[in-house]
Design a protein around this motif. Sequence first.
Motif, PDB file in Angstrom:
ATOM      1  N   UNK A 678       1.986  19.404 -13.423  1.00 13.26           N
ATOM      2  CA  UNK A 678       3.203  18.820 -12.865  1.00 13.26           C
ATOM      3  C   UNK A 678       2.941  17.452 -12.270  1.00 13.26           C
ATOM      4  N   UNK A 679       3.952  16.606 -12.337  1.00 11.15           N
ATOM      5  CA  UNK A 679       3.840  15.254 -11.786  1.00 11.15           C
ATOM      6  C   UNK A 679       3.886  15.299 -10.265  1.00 11.15           C
ATOM      7  N   UNK A 680       3.163  14.339  -9.653  1.00  9.18           N
ATOM      8  CA  UNK A 680       3.152  14.242  -8.206  1.00  9.18           C
ATOM      9  C   UNK A 680       2.213  15.204  -7.524  1.00  9.18           C
ATOM     10  N   UNK A 681       1.472  16.009  -8.274  1.00  9.29           N
ATOM     11  CA  UNK A 681       0.546  16.970  -7.685  1.00  9.29           C
ATOM     12  C   UNK A 681      -0.766  16.269  -7.334  1.00  9.29           C
ATOM     13  N   UNK A 682      -1.563  16.858  -6.415  1.00  9.82           N
ATOM     14  CA  UNK A 682      -2.841  16.224  -6.061  1.00  9.82           C
ATOM     15  C   UNK A 682      -3.736  15.956  -7.261  1.00  9.82           C
ATOM     16  N   UNK A 683      -3.753  16.888  -8.216  1.00 12.67           N
ATOM     17  CA  UNK A 683      -4.638  16.694  -9.364  1.00 12.67           C
ATOM     18  C   UNK A 683      -4.213  15.475 -10.167  1.00 12.67           C
ATOM     19  N   UNK A 684      -2.936  15.149 -10.168  1.00 15.16           N
ATOM     20  CA  UNK A 684      -2.519  13.956 -10.903  1.00 15.16           C
ATOM     21  C   UNK A 684      -2.982  12.685 -10.207  1.00 15.16           C
ATOM     22  N   UNK A 685      -2.973  12.675  -8.872  1.00 17.26           N
ATOM     23  CA  UNK A 685      -3.499  11.513  -8.144  1.00 17.26           C
ATOM     24  C   UNK A 685      -4.970  11.300  -8.502  1.00 17.26           C
ATOM     25  N   UNK A 686      -5.742  12.384  -8.508  1.00 20.85           N
ATOM     26  CA  UNK A 686      -7.146  12.275  -8.901  1.00 20.85           C
ATOM     27  C   UNK A 686      -7.263  11.731 -10.316  1.00 20.85           C
ATOM     28  N   UNK A 687      -6.445  12.266 -11.217  1.00 24.84           N
ATOM     29  CA  UNK A 687      -6.539  11.894 -12.625  1.00 24.84           C
ATOM     30  C   UNK A 687      -6.289  10.403 -12.817  1.00 24.84           C
ATOM     31  N   UNK A 708      -0.933   2.716 -14.053  1.00 19.35           N
ATOM     32  CA  UNK A 708      -0.455   2.802 -12.672  1.00 19.35           C
ATOM     33  C   UNK A 708       1.057   2.750 -12.604  1.00 19.35           C
ATOM     34  N   UNK A 709       1.664   1.914 -13.428  1.00 20.95           N
ATOM     35  CA  UNK A 709       3.124   1.817 -13.440  1.00 20.95           C
ATOM     36  C   UNK A 709       3.753   3.109 -13.942  1.00 20.95           C
ATOM     37  N   UNK A 715       1.821   3.124  -3.023  1.00 19.10           N
ATOM     38  CA  UNK A 715       2.268   3.806  -1.811  1.00 19.10           C
ATOM     39  C   UNK A 715       3.559   4.582  -2.081  1.00 19.10           C
ATOM     40  N   UNK A 716       3.784   5.710  -1.373  1.00 19.50           N
ATOM     41  CA  UNK A 716       2.892   6.353  -0.398  1.00 19.50           C
ATOM     42  C   UNK A 716       1.787   7.152  -1.093  1.00 19.50           C
ATOM     43  N   UNK A 717       0.576   7.016  -0.573  1.00 18.56           N
ATOM     44  CA  UNK A 717      -0.551   7.746  -1.123  1.00 18.56           C
ATOM     45  C   UNK A 717      -0.611   9.141  -0.504  1.00 18.56           C
ATOM     46  N   UNK A 725     -11.096   7.175  -3.727  1.00 16.57           N
ATOM     47  CA  UNK A 725      -9.965   7.010  -2.818  1.00 16.57           C
ATOM     48  C   UNK A 725      -8.829   6.287  -3.536  1.00 16.57           C
ATOM     49  N   UNK A 726      -7.650   6.916  -3.560  1.00 16.06           N
ATOM     50  CA  UNK A 726      -6.538   6.397  -4.371  1.00 16.06           C
ATOM     51  C   UNK A 726      -6.113   5.003  -3.907  1.00 16.06           C
ATOM     52  N   UNK A 727      -5.994   4.807  -2.611  1.00 12.76           N
ATOM     53  CA  UNK A 727      -5.557   3.504  -2.115  1.00 12.76           C
ATOM     54  C   UNK A 727      -6.590   2.422  -2.426  1.00 12.76           C
ATOM     55  N   UNK A 728      -7.875   2.769  -2.330  1.00 12.85           N
ATOM     56  CA  UNK A 728      -8.925   1.790  -2.652  1.00 12.85           C
ATOM     57  C   UNK A 728      -8.887   1.413  -4.133  1.00 12.85           C
ATOM     58  N   UNK A 729      -8.662   2.375  -4.992  1.00 15.94           N
ATOM     59  CA  UNK A 729      -8.552   2.077  -6.428  1.00 15.94           C
ATOM     60  C   UNK A 729      -7.347   1.184  -6.685  1.00 15.94           C
ATOM     61  N   UNK A 730      -6.260   1.434  -5.972  1.00 21.17           N
ATOM     62  CA  UNK A 730      -5.076   0.586  -6.130  1.00 21.17           C
ATOM     63  C   UNK A 730      -5.401  -0.854  -5.687  1.00 21.17           C
ATOM     64  N   UNK A 731      -6.143  -0.987  -4.600  1.00 20.61           N
ATOM     65  CA  UNK A 731      -6.558  -2.320  -4.163  1.00 20.61           C
ATOM     66  C   UNK A 731      -7.458  -2.996  -5.185  1.00 20.61           C
ATOM     67  N   UNK A 732      -8.365  -2.230  -5.795  1.00 22.92           N
ATOM     68  CA  UNK A 732      -9.240  -2.775  -6.835  1.00 22.92           C
ATOM     69  C   UNK A 732      -8.421  -3.257  -8.030  1.00 22.92           C
ATOM     70  N   UNK A 733      -7.370  -2.507  -8.368  1.00 18.50           N
ATOM     71  CA  UNK A 733      -6.504  -2.905  -9.479  1.00 18.50           C
ATOM     72  C   UNK A 733      -5.771  -4.207  -9.162  1.00 18.50           C
TER      73      UNK A 733
END
Length: 901
Positions: A678-687, A708-709, A715-717, A725-733
């Motif tokens: 399912x979308x929005x689940x923790x495993x999808x954030x990891x993926x 990412x799009x 946000x929100x993470x 770390x999801x937010x750190x990866x977003x910053x790297x992107x």
Amino acid sequence: MPQRQTRNRRALLEREAELLAVDDALGDVSGRLPDGTGIPGARRRGGLLAFAGSAGLGKTTLLAEVRRRAADHGCTVLSARGGDQEQQVAFHVARQLLQPQLAGAAEAEIRATLGSWYGIVGPALGLCAAEGTAPDPQGIRDGLDWVLTHLAVQRAPAVLVLDDAHWADPQSLNWLAAFAPRADDLALLIVVAYRPDELPAGAEAFRGLPGRAGHRPLGLEPLTADAVGRLVRDEVGEHADDAFCRECWAVTAGNPFEAVELTAKLRDRGVTPDGSSTHLLRDLAAATKGRGLVSRLERLGPSTVRLAWSAAVLGTQVPPDLAADVAGLGREEAADCAERLRQARILTSSRTLEFAHPLIATAVYHAIPDAMRVALHGQAAQSVVDAGLGASAAARHLLETHPEGDPWVVGRLRAAARETLRAGAPETARSYLGRALREPPQDEDRAAVLYELGCASQLLEPSVTVNHLRAALEEPISDPALRDGIVFKLSQSLAHSDRLSEAAEVVAQAARTATSARTRLRMQSEQFMWDAFRADEADSPGRSRRLTRLADRLTGRDLTERYIIGLRAWDATLRGEHTSTVLRHAGRALEGGLPWADEDRGFEVPVLVAMTYAYADRPERAEELFAAGIADFERHGWRGAHLSFGLLLLGYVRYRQGRLADAEDLARDGLRLAERVGRGTPVQWYAVAVLTDVLLARGRVAEATALAAEYAFREPFPAAVTFPDAQAVHGELLLARGLHQQAADELAAVGRRLDARGMRNPAWCPWQLHLALAESRDAPRQARDTVLDAVARARQYGARSAIGHALLVAAEVCGGPERLTLLTEAVDLLAASPAEHLLAQALVARGAALREDGRIEQAAELLDRGLETALRCAADGTAAQARTEIARCGVRPAAPGAAAT
């Protein structure tokens, strides 16, 4: 039987187009003609053929002809039929399709045929009793996919025929709808028929699957007046006049079932087929359905009516003795009643009681008075249990009874729920337990029923599970083990609903009130685990100190102690303690074993321990642990979120080694599984985080941006700590896209969050390295301070890959005369580490620095090594940089084929 076949052939009038489609499909799947001759140049291929039509339009007759023609083509035929009364029986259709192909063999042969899938799909197919942990629904579907694919290959060509798909149980229907597109690649033809106005939401996929009729099913139309006239004349003679035949068509509206039934009555009653008899037709037609059918049934006598009612309640393929028991009839009397029903064309067959048409079964069932119908279902439940058919067979009948506070009903429903849950159908188990709760259970059993209901709901709706478990804790509970189980499951459900602070508080409260030292320790271990994943933990350093004191005095004598020691190893990783300390605690945690597939424990701590080895430059040990864990998940049929996490993090381990192509494949597999969860689940954030990191390492910024799009990776993470770390990866992107200020703001926010919690290890989260690169353009002094602090933290942790990465970035940020010194050390450290993609970057960066310093020969050698390493890693962006630098040196790069060897 010959008479029935003749009727079926007659009812196939005006079905030439449908039969032509069937013959074409059978020719494709078998590669031969009905006479057995081969089709020149034929390549066997399957597909989907769907027929849709309202009740009575001949779907069942058409599918009977499909089965006959399939046999003529030498096809293996798998056949099933949905039942109005069996929709609540999980895997009812799957059992009809697959069980006959396996059930005749000895158990050893079945085990050999199913292999590792035996314990997963065996209970769902009724081939063995469920044991051990319950598989998740996705594991069952994957297992059924394997079984059907295996049969299709071993017994090709094959034809799967499903009648009345609108009445199929949801588990089977969802499985077949998902499997159907794969039939194109097999010698398997799937033929389904359904009533389009009764198709449940779960089967909507059948409307749009790309089949042989394009994206639409073949719709069956009523017969024309000429066709009905042909039926009439075949039955009563060619002398039937046109007006009489046309009236027959009018009163039946061209419905094949009604037309065939009417012509049979005309023959039986010897009706003269001319204008003198047309006034009889409407009443005769009405006797085939609805109230007319009921009146005809009532004229057969009360015992016969009761047997028909019992058969309608029991469903399809009813054993005569069972129907007699439900009806309260003796065997001989029941046999006489069954014969009268056959003569009246209400039942067919003698081995089992089967209604002549689903319309008749429906009419008989709905004609049963409400109170009598409820009573018959209650008796049916008792009878199927007495017949040894088990609680699951009784449960569907108990769903139709009124609550009366009967402990026997509660017991049977709970037993059925356990069987069904172990077979991989939590939705059905939940319906049984919900009914048990309404019975209601006795006061001392209510908490246990709520707990079981919560367990059945956990994979489907964790938030609903929370409500059930909180309600269970409000009930009187005399069994401490039950109370502990409820607390553990409640904390797990809260955590899986991204409510980690509540999860931690639940076990913290239980630890404070525990009367047993071992229970208190278990609760503390759960609290430590959920706190470790909390992004909003108020006193992370304090929790770390408490965990250190506790873990250092434990010996690892049981699983709870080993979990706490494992959490200590992970905490040391996050805080950047030296790798020697980290690996010592990880080894202690593993000495007695850490099971991955333990329903009562979860898989989080084993995963964390495995990851400590990955960050500490021991990827080979991490891979061993992940391989064992993934094998455990697959062995237990856990192929949803559990397997997704396993594949994703194994991909992340490969990423850290620089095996980027492998990492991308695993990350995409993990994301595909996460999509099914399912979308929005923790495993999808990891993926998405893992795959984004891999794509950036490969230099594919545009793909990472699109990913990412697509998944709203911004946000929100999540409230849970993720790695990476999801937010750190977003910053790297953002940095890779050239958005330096936005990247700096995002990464600085990551630093404030992690530093406040004492998470200082750049091997785990290299936010400082990316922040320094983002700051270097507008704030070079600040960037230098940031990156040198990261170097110091990496040296404190002691992993060569972490130190080398930090030095590589420091060389770029600091520049000047330090650059070559920093790069030289970075190359030496990374060459001794598993991080080959970072080594490739360091080699190229040092080669570029040497070229700028005028040392062309040394530069070319390093750049050539960098290109070779980048190609081996599939680091496309780094390879392109290496080629550019080599060109600037004025030498030709090594051939790609040679460099990759």
